[in-house]
Design a protein around this motif. Structure first.
Motif, PDB file in Angstrom:
ATOM      1  N   HIS A  29     -25.372  65.550   1.348  1.00  0.00           N
ATOM      2  CA  HIS A  29     -26.270  66.114   0.374  1.00  0.00           C
ATOM      3  C   HIS A  29     -25.850  66.454  -0.849  1.00  0.00           C
ATOM      4  O   HIS A  29     -24.472  66.841  -1.305  1.00  0.00           O
ATOM      5  N   ALA A  30     -26.773  66.246  -1.966  1.00  0.00           N
ATOM      6  CA  ALA A  30     -25.986  66.768  -3.289  1.00  0.00           C
ATOM      7  C   ALA A  30     -27.263  67.662  -3.883  1.00  0.00           C
ATOM      8  O   ALA A  30     -28.576  67.640  -3.589  1.00  0.00           O
ATOM      9  N   THR A  31     -26.785  68.604  -4.615  1.00  0.00           N
ATOM     10  CA  THR A  31     -27.770  69.741  -4.975  1.00  0.00           C
ATOM     11  C   THR A  31     -27.139  69.787  -6.702  1.00  0.00           C
ATOM     12  O   THR A  31     -25.949  69.474  -6.888  1.00  0.00           O
ATOM     13  N   GLY A  32     -28.053  70.512  -7.286  1.00  0.00           N
ATOM     14  CA  GLY A  32     -27.925  70.375  -8.778  1.00  0.00           C
ATOM     15  C   GLY A  32     -26.797  71.597  -9.379  1.00  0.00           C
ATOM     16  O   GLY A  32     -26.222  71.446 -10.530  1.00  0.00           O
ATOM     17  N   GLY A  33     -26.397  72.548  -8.596  1.00  0.00           N
ATOM     18  CA  GLY A  33     -25.336  73.602  -9.268  1.00  0.00           C
ATOM     19  C   GLY A  33     -26.000  74.439 -10.231  1.00  0.00           C
ATOM     20  O   GLY A  33     -27.031  74.555 -10.322  1.00  0.00           O
ATOM     21  N   GLU A  34     -25.002  74.874 -11.066  1.00  0.00           N
ATOM     22  CA  GLU A  34     -25.438  75.557 -12.159  1.00  0.00           C
ATOM     23  C   GLU A  34     -26.287  75.174 -13.069  1.00  0.00           C
ATOM     24  O   GLU A  34     -27.319  75.959 -13.623  1.00  0.00           O
ATOM     25  N   SER A  35     -26.231  73.959 -13.573  1.00  0.00           N
ATOM     26  CA  SER A  35     -27.191  73.507 -14.410  1.00  0.00           C
ATOM     27  C   SER A  35     -28.320  72.821 -13.807  1.00  0.00           C
ATOM     28  O   SER A  35     -29.091  72.286 -14.620  1.00  0.00           O
ATOM     29  N   LYS A  36     -28.355  72.867 -12.611  1.00  0.00           N
ATOM     30  CA  LYS A  36     -29.397  72.252 -11.804  1.00  0.00           C
ATOM     31  C   LYS A  36     -29.564  70.806 -11.928  1.00  0.00           C
ATOM     32  O   LYS A  36     -30.929  69.893 -12.088  1.00  0.00           O
ATOM     33  N   HIS A  37     -28.462  69.867 -12.271  1.00  0.00           N
ATOM     34  CA  HIS A  37     -28.510  68.517 -12.688  1.00  0.00           C
ATOM     35  C   HIS A  37     -27.204  68.187 -11.777  1.00  0.00           C
ATOM     36  O   HIS A  37     -25.986  68.499 -12.041  1.00  0.00           O
ATOM     37  N   GLY A  38     -27.371  67.337 -10.568  1.00  0.00           N
ATOM     38  CA  GLY A  38     -26.488  66.879  -9.744  1.00  0.00           C
ATOM     39  C   GLY A  38     -25.129  66.235 -10.497  1.00  0.00           C
ATOM     40  O   GLY A  38     -23.968  66.434  -9.967  1.00  0.00           O
ATOM     41  N   ARG A  39     -25.581  65.567 -11.432  1.00  0.00           N
ATOM     42  CA  ARG A  39     -24.497  64.771 -12.152  1.00  0.00           C
ATOM     43  C   ARG A  39     -23.627  65.515 -12.791  1.00  0.00           C
ATOM     44  O   ARG A  39     -22.526  65.420 -12.992  1.00  0.00           O
ATOM     45  N   ALA A  40     -24.369  66.577 -13.788  1.00  0.00           N
ATOM     46  CA  ALA A  40     -23.549  67.633 -14.499  1.00  0.00           C
ATOM     47  C   ALA A  40     -22.498  68.708 -13.892  1.00  0.00           C
ATOM     48  O   ALA A  40     -21.825  69.037 -14.279  1.00  0.00           O
ATOM     49  N   SER A  41     -23.498  69.335 -12.975  1.00  0.00           N
ATOM     50  CA  SER A  41     -22.674  70.579 -12.254  1.00  0.00           C
ATOM     51  C   SER A  41     -22.953  70.216 -10.733  1.00  0.00           C
ATOM     52  O   SER A  41     -23.068  71.571 -10.041  1.00  0.00           O
ATOM     53  N   GLY A  42     -23.214  69.436  -9.988  1.00  0.00           N
ATOM     54  CA  GLY A  42     -23.830  69.350  -8.736  1.00  0.00           C
ATOM     55  C   GLY A  42     -22.575  69.413  -7.618  1.00  0.00           C
ATOM     56  O   GLY A  42     -21.520  69.555  -7.987  1.00  0.00           O
ATOM     57  N   VAL A  43     -23.298  69.418  -6.739  1.00  0.00           N
ATOM     58  CA  VAL A  43     -22.275  69.753  -5.394  1.00  0.00           C
ATOM     59  C   VAL A  43     -22.523  68.812  -4.333  1.00  0.00           C
ATOM     60  O   VAL A  43     -23.814  68.462  -4.295  1.00  0.00           O
ATOM     61  N   VAL A  44     -21.744  67.950  -3.714  1.00  0.00           N
ATOM     62  CA  VAL A  44     -22.058  67.099  -2.577  1.00  0.00           C
ATOM     63  C   VAL A  44     -21.110  67.564  -1.368  1.00  0.00           C
ATOM     64  O   VAL A  44     -19.958  68.127  -1.393  1.00  0.00           O
ATOM     65  N   ARG A  45     -21.922  67.542  -0.241  1.00  0.00           N
ATOM     66  CA  ARG A  45     -21.276  68.129   0.995  1.00  0.00           C
ATOM     67  C   ARG A  45     -21.748  67.056   2.305  1.00  0.00           C
ATOM     68  O   ARG A  45     -22.894  66.735   2.225  1.00  0.00           O
ATOM     69  N   SER A  46     -20.836  66.595   2.713  1.00  0.00           N
ATOM     70  CA  SER A  46     -21.072  65.910   3.906  1.00  0.00           C
ATOM     71  C   SER A  46     -21.942  66.858   5.117  1.00  0.00           C
ATOM     72  O   SER A  46     -21.244  67.667   5.300  1.00  0.00           O
ATOM     73  N   ASP A  47     -22.514  65.985   5.995  1.00  0.00           N
ATOM     74  CA  ASP A  47     -23.064  66.908   7.233  1.00  0.00           C
ATOM     75  C   ASP A  47     -21.835  67.441   7.868  1.00  0.00           C
ATOM     76  O   ASP A  47     -21.917  68.517   8.604  1.00  0.00           O
ATOM     77  N   ASP A  48     -20.660  66.854   8.156  1.00  0.00           N
ATOM     78  CA  ASP A  48     -19.596  67.259   9.071  1.00  0.00           C
ATOM     79  C   ASP A  48     -18.610  68.304   8.364  1.00  0.00           C
ATOM     80  O   ASP A  48     -17.777  68.917   8.744  1.00  0.00           O
ATOM     81  N   GLY A  49     -18.952  68.530   7.060  1.00  0.00           N
ATOM     82  CA  GLY A  49     -18.229  69.368   6.216  1.00  0.00           C
ATOM     83  C   GLY A  49     -17.020  68.863   5.695  1.00  0.00           C
ATOM     84  O   GLY A  49     -16.372  69.781   4.954  1.00  0.00           O
ATOM     85  N   VAL A  50     -16.438  67.814   5.747  1.00  0.00           N
ATOM     86  CA  VAL A  50     -15.280  67.195   5.658  1.00  0.00           C
ATOM     87  C   VAL A  50     -15.119  67.094   4.005  1.00  0.00           C
ATOM     88  O   VAL A  50     -14.263  67.470   3.303  1.00  0.00           O
ATOM     89  N   LEU A  51     -16.494  66.315   3.231  1.00  0.00           N
ATOM     90  CA  LEU A  51     -16.254  66.332   2.135  1.00  0.00           C
ATOM     91  C   LEU A  51     -17.221  67.717   1.619  1.00  0.00           C
ATOM     92  O   LEU A  51     -18.307  67.775   1.959  1.00  0.00           O
ATOM     93  N   ASP A  52     -16.548  67.949   0.379  1.00  0.00           N
ATOM     94  CA  ASP A  52     -17.331  69.384   0.069  1.00  0.00           C
ATOM     95  C   ASP A  52     -16.489  69.265  -1.754  1.00  0.00           C
ATOM     96  O   ASP A  52     -15.505  69.632  -1.692  1.00  0.00           O
ATOM     97  N   LEU A  53     -17.344  68.600  -2.429  1.00  0.00           N
ATOM     98  CA  LEU A  53     -16.758  68.626  -3.768  1.00  0.00           C
ATOM     99  C   LEU A  53     -17.926  69.195  -5.077  1.00  0.00           C
ATOM    100  O   LEU A  53     -18.977  68.868  -4.955  1.00  0.00           O
ATOM    101  N   GLN A  54     -17.191  69.358  -5.972  1.00  0.00           N
ATOM    102  CA  GLN A  54     -17.853  70.028  -7.319  1.00  0.00           C
ATOM    103  C   GLN A  54     -18.149  68.409  -8.180  1.00  0.00           C
ATOM    104  O   GLN A  54     -16.928  67.867  -8.466  1.00  0.00           O
ATOM    105  N   LEU A  55     -19.255  68.381  -8.527  1.00  0.00           N
ATOM    106  CA  LEU A  55     -19.204  67.079  -9.614  1.00  0.00           C
ATOM    107  C   LEU A  55     -19.436  67.808 -10.987  1.00  0.00           C
ATOM    108  O   LEU A  55     -19.925  68.818 -11.174  1.00  0.00           O
TER     109      LEU A  55
END
Length: 163
Positions: A29-55
């Motif tokens: 899942h990707a969301t937009g973060g602070e700037s509401k822009h996935g590429r600029a400040s997004g967050v990506v999280r896998s369903d199992d929680g193993v991947l959890d990164l700030q873009l």
């Protein structure tokens, strides 16, 4: 003990059937973060929680850097997948490649066809100690089975849904 965690060579057995045979699905899942822009400040999280990164947008694209980006994630997946396919084929062929290295570079740029965006991939393989002719054949065969290479060269089946 590490060899027990390696995928079985049977993954190289061909599938015969008219339909795609799913073996594993990764969902992120990707969301937009602070700037509401996935590429600029997004967050990506896998369903199992193993991947959890700030873009973060790389500095070369006008961003502040300081986080990963889609190109790095794609390069990581491509390099790991190609290395895995290479290792399976080497194991099946009884070719020792303990120091094999795959370096994937993904370049984000402008598409000359439509003037918008495109990606280019460059894959470099190092097989120290392996005879050049054997290494070349191993790499050619890996290109034929690596799904990332197949996708990069031939495209990918893609369905987009609006929920």
């Amino acid at each position: 003990m590490a060899s027990q965690n390696r995928p079985p060579i049977t993954l190289l057995d061909k599938h015969h059937g008219p339909d795609f045979l799913p073996l594993y699905t990764a969902t992120v899942h990707a969301t937009g973060g602070e700037s509401k822009h996935g590429r600029a400040s997004g967050v990506v999280r896998s369903d199992d929680g193993v991947l959890d990164l700030q873009l973060r947008m790389p500095e070369q694209l006008g961003g502040e850097g300081g986080g990963t980006n889609p190109e790095q994630l794609f390069a990581a997946g491509y390099a790991a997948c190609f290395h895995g396919a290479l290792s399976l084929l080497a194991e099946r062929g009884r070719i020792d490649i303990p120091d094999a290295e795959v370096v994937a570079s993904i370049t984000f740029g402008r598409d000359p066809m439509d003037g918008l965006f495109a990606l280019m991939a460059e894959i470099r393989i190092r097989l120290p100690g392996v005879d050049r002719a054997i290494a070349e054949e191993l790499v050619r065969n890996t290109e034929r089975i690596c799904p990332y290479t197949k996708m990069a060269k031939s495209g990918i089946s893609c369905v987009i849904f609006l929920e």
